[in-house]
Each structure stands twice: as C-alpha cells, then as structure tokens.
Design a protein around this motif. Structure first.
Motif, PDB file in Angstrom:
ATOM      1  N   VAL A 116      45.682  29.416   2.046  1.00 19.18           N
ATOM      2  CA  VAL A 116      44.711  28.377   2.373  1.00 19.18           C
ATOM      3  C   VAL A 116      43.352  28.957   2.750  1.00 19.18           C
ATOM      4  N   SER A 117      43.377  30.129   3.356  1.00 17.96           N
ATOM      5  CA  SER A 117      42.093  30.684   3.788  1.00 17.96           C
ATOM      6  C   SER A 117      41.232  31.069   2.592  1.00 17.96           C
ATOM      7  N   VAL A 118      41.876  31.415   1.500  1.00 19.74           N
ATOM      8  CA  VAL A 118      41.102  31.736   0.295  1.00 19.74           C
ATOM      9  C   VAL A 118      40.405  30.482  -0.216  1.00 19.74           C
ATOM     10  N   PHE A 119      41.130  29.393  -0.201  1.00 20.35           N
ATOM     11  CA  PHE A 119      40.521  28.130  -0.610  1.00 20.35           C
ATOM     12  C   PHE A 119      39.387  27.745   0.341  1.00 20.35           C
ATOM     13  N   GLU A 120      39.663  27.922   1.598  1.00 25.10           N
ATOM     14  CA  GLU A 120      38.647  27.586   2.602  1.00 25.10           C
ATOM     15  C   GLU A 120      37.386  28.388   2.406  1.00 25.10           C
ATOM     16  N   SER A 121      37.549  29.684   2.241  1.00 22.50           N
ATOM     17  CA  SER A 121      36.331  30.486   2.193  1.00 22.50           C
ATOM     18  C   SER A 121      35.605  30.308   0.864  1.00 22.50           C
ATOM     19  N   TYR A 122      36.353  29.861  -0.137  1.00 26.72           N
ATOM     20  CA  TYR A 122      35.660  29.559  -1.396  1.00 26.72           C
ATOM     21  C   TYR A 122      34.848  28.274  -1.254  1.00 26.72           C
ATOM     22  N   GLU A 123      35.385  27.347  -0.525  1.00 24.47           N
ATOM     23  CA  GLU A 123      34.590  26.142  -0.246  1.00 24.47           C
ATOM     24  C   GLU A 123      33.361  26.503   0.584  1.00 24.47           C
TER      25      GLU A 123
ATOM     26  N   CYS B  81      39.820  21.912   3.323  1.00 25.54           N
ATOM     27  CA  CYS B  81      38.783  21.924   2.282  1.00 25.54           C
ATOM     28  C   CYS B  81      38.347  20.501   1.973  1.00 25.54           C
TER      29      CYS B  81
ATOM     30  N   SER C  67      35.969  19.979  -1.219  1.00 30.99           N
ATOM     31  CA  SER C  67      36.671  20.180  -2.480  1.00 30.99           C
ATOM     32  C   SER C  67      37.575  19.006  -2.800  1.00 30.99           C
TER      33      SER C  67
ATOM     34  N   PRO D 237      36.895  35.213  -3.183  1.00 29.87           N
ATOM     35  CA  PRO D 237      36.699  35.808  -1.868  1.00 29.87           C
ATOM     36  C   PRO D 237      37.983  36.488  -1.420  1.00 29.87           C
TER      37      PRO D 237
END
Lengths: 196, 196
Positions: free
Chosen positions: A139-146, B37, B40, B180
DNA sequence: CTAACTAAGTTCCAAATTGAACTTGACTAC
DNA sequence: GTAGTCAAGTTCAATTTGGAACTTAGTTAG
C-alpha cells in the motif's frame, strides 16, 4: 486541424503533420487543450498514468493480476465485503472477480470461504494474515505514487482538489447511468463496465 | 472493520456484516473515506462512472467498440495523428488500434490510407466526412454527460478544478513511469496499459 | 552505397475476458 | 408449509485481447 492555438505549426511549409516526434505527441496537446471534455480526459489519462506502472509492478513482483490485487485492496479497506461490492466499486464483472477470489483463496491470501458451490447468497470475503501482509507491504507504494502525482500541488491545493472531487463523486448518484440527450434510453439493459 | 468512522454499525448484535443492501455498498464508503489513495480512487471511480454508460451507448447506437470510437475522437481532435499517438494518449496497445483502424477504414469512417501493408513508417490517419459526421453527432452527448458530472460544482469551482487537474497532468512528465520505493525498477521493460 | 539501427504497423496465436446461462439460496406472499 | 421472485456466485463457450515475432521504412554510421 480542428482548432486554433495549436502547440506548434511552423517548420516546413508543406501540408505535413507537425510532430515533435521525439517524445510527447501533438495529440496529447490537442486532447488537453482543445478537448470538449477536458475533465473526462484528465481523469482518464491520469488514471492511465497512475495505474499502469503500479499494476505492472504488482504483476512482476507478486504475480497478481490487476483484478486480483483489487480484491485484496478492497477487502483491506472493507473487510467482509462481497464480490458484488468489489464489482460495483471497481467495475470488474462478477465472473472475473469470482475467478480472482478462487485463485486468491488457493494462494492463501483470502480466508477460506465456508460455502463455495453454486453461489447462493452473499459471501463475506476476508483477507488472511498473509493477504493482509501483502497489502501492508504494497500500500505504501501506491500511496507514495499518489503523493508523487500530486507533487505539483501545494498542501492547500490538494485539500481543495480533494473537496471538489469528493463533491463530484458524491453527486454522482444522481447522474450515473442515465444518458443525456438520447431521448429513449431503455433501462432494461444493464451496462457493463470496467476501469483500469 | 479496518477503521473507525464506518458509515453504519448498529442493527443486530451478531457479527454480521453491515450492509445497506438496497443500494450502494458500504465498501464504497470505505474506499471514499478511508482510502490511503483517495485521489486515485476518485479518478478511477469517476472514469468508470463516466465511461461505462457512454461507451455502452456508442456500442448500441453505432456498433463501435470503445477503442474504435476512441480513434474517431482522437482524430477529430488531432487530425493526421498516427496510431502510435492514439496509443500513447489512450493506453490501448498498438495492435488493438491497428485492428480498429482497419475496421473503421472498411466502414468508411476513415480516409483510405495509401500505404497499408507491413507497416513501415508513421501513417497519418484522417477522418472521412462520414467519420467527422459521426463525431459531430456524438460529441455533444459526451459533453453534456461531463456537464452533468460537474453539476455539483459552481462555475468558479469548475475553473479551479480544471486548473488543479491541469497542473497535475502537466507535472506528470516527471513522475510517470518511475516507480517509487522499489529500488531497482529495471527500465528495460515497457509497461503496457489501457484506460477504459 | 551498404549495413546497422530504430521504430510504426501488422500478424499470429495462446490466454484472458465476459455475456449468457445456470445454480443456489434467501426472502415474500399466500 | 409452498410457489414465486430476486440476486449472488459459478460455469461455459465464443470472442477479444495483447505479447511476441515479424515486416517495412526511415535514419544514421561507416
């Protein structure tokens, strides 16, 4: 053609198509700045830019297809949700999700369902510990991409954007699914859909 | 479970899943208000709500698939664009578009291309009169559906939203396509993608 | 000029997708 | 109770999809 204010239009005098060629197409400019549906294009295009690399990464790293990961993500946010709920909120058709659930269960990412066969009534799906671990890892990857996506905006701007988008989504109940203009849209036919 | 502030949680004391059942799922609430997110999700969900009925209508009315109509729409905005341009700006893979172009050409919606076989170099695609007519007939439906989507916002708010979304898209060049967190994302692999 | 490189477009085919039927179970009315 | 209705989930089959290999051309290096 089709409009003034084109991005570039000099170069050779022949009737060739202007194209920066190296990178981003002229067409992107047109779709951004001469589009009769500028908002629709922006949400679609941003969704594309956001989703594509993330789900490619999920696929490469965990061997999960997009709809499979969507199941994980959905249940992480709403444990005990049903396949129907996921379908409604993600746009994937229910048979696709049925297969996804079956596979995730086999992989041990979902808790075993008691009643499997046929179908019948609402099944509450739950993440297993393994499934929740996967979510927590990703989830943190998704978060930081947002986060990255929103970099151009200040804190305050993000807040405004959030509020405006929320307003639109909340208001969606009213318009979603009745077509404008087209007089007799018979309602007996149910729209499919997707998302990506 | 998974978070406080859940929409509803009373009813019977057993450990049943709360569900309004009649209509919108609890899960939607969770995805809107407890989502790590939130932006998104909003763009994805709105895209879904917007695209689904429109393309279903296109399909029913004109017998065109989504990617086929996308070709029409793209060329209406950027005449002389190539299949590659459409792919880049819409997310559909190039072979899908190749087929779409072929079919549209057969239907007389695109001008005949001179060089068809093999491939070779950039082909400038152009709408035929019939194709442009189709676009002109349909674009207003898309427009007014966008209008409907934005109903909850005032004129001023729409302007702000437009500007913020534009900022994000314009800034996208920087972040698009580098993941990221994930240390070594090898760049030799090209992401696919789509849109819908 | 020729060879090597690059990239657009096409073709092929294995795999994925999804509409349509079907099964199952709950709820309602009688 | 039983019949009828409705909707979740599953299964099946036909179509669609898209990755990979290929073809064609332009472009560059030697």
């Amino acid at each position: 053609m089709s409009a003034p204010s084109g991005a570039s239009e000099q170069k050779n005098g022949t009737s060739e198509i202007t194209q920066d060629s190296d990178d981003l197409p002229d067409m992107l400019d047109a779709k951004l700045w001469q589009n009769p549906c500028p908002f629709s294009f922006r949400i679609n295009y941003l969704s594309l830019l956001y989703n594509t690399p993330l789900y490619a990464w999920i696929q490469d790293t965990y061997g999960l297809k997009r709809h499979e990961y969507v199941v994980i993500y959905s249940l992480a946010l709403a444990d005990g949700g049903s396949a129907r709920d996921i379908s409604r909120t993600s746009g994937f058709p229910k048979n696709t999700l049925s297969r996804a659930v079956k596979r995730l269960e086999m992989m041990g990412l979902l808790e075993e369902r008691s009643k499997a066969p046929g179908g019948g009534r609402r099944q509450a799906l739950r993440l297993s510990d393994k499934g929740r671990k996967l979510f927590n890892e990703t989830v943190s990857v998704f978060e930081s991409y947002e986060e990255k996506m929103l970099t151009p905006l200040s804190k305050g701007e993000r807040q405004i954007l959030f509020e405006l988008m929320s307003k639109v989504v909340v208001g969606a109940e009213d318009w979603a699914d009745d077509l404008p203009q087209t007089g007799a849209t018979d309602s007996t036919k149910n729209a499919k859909g997707e998302m990506r």
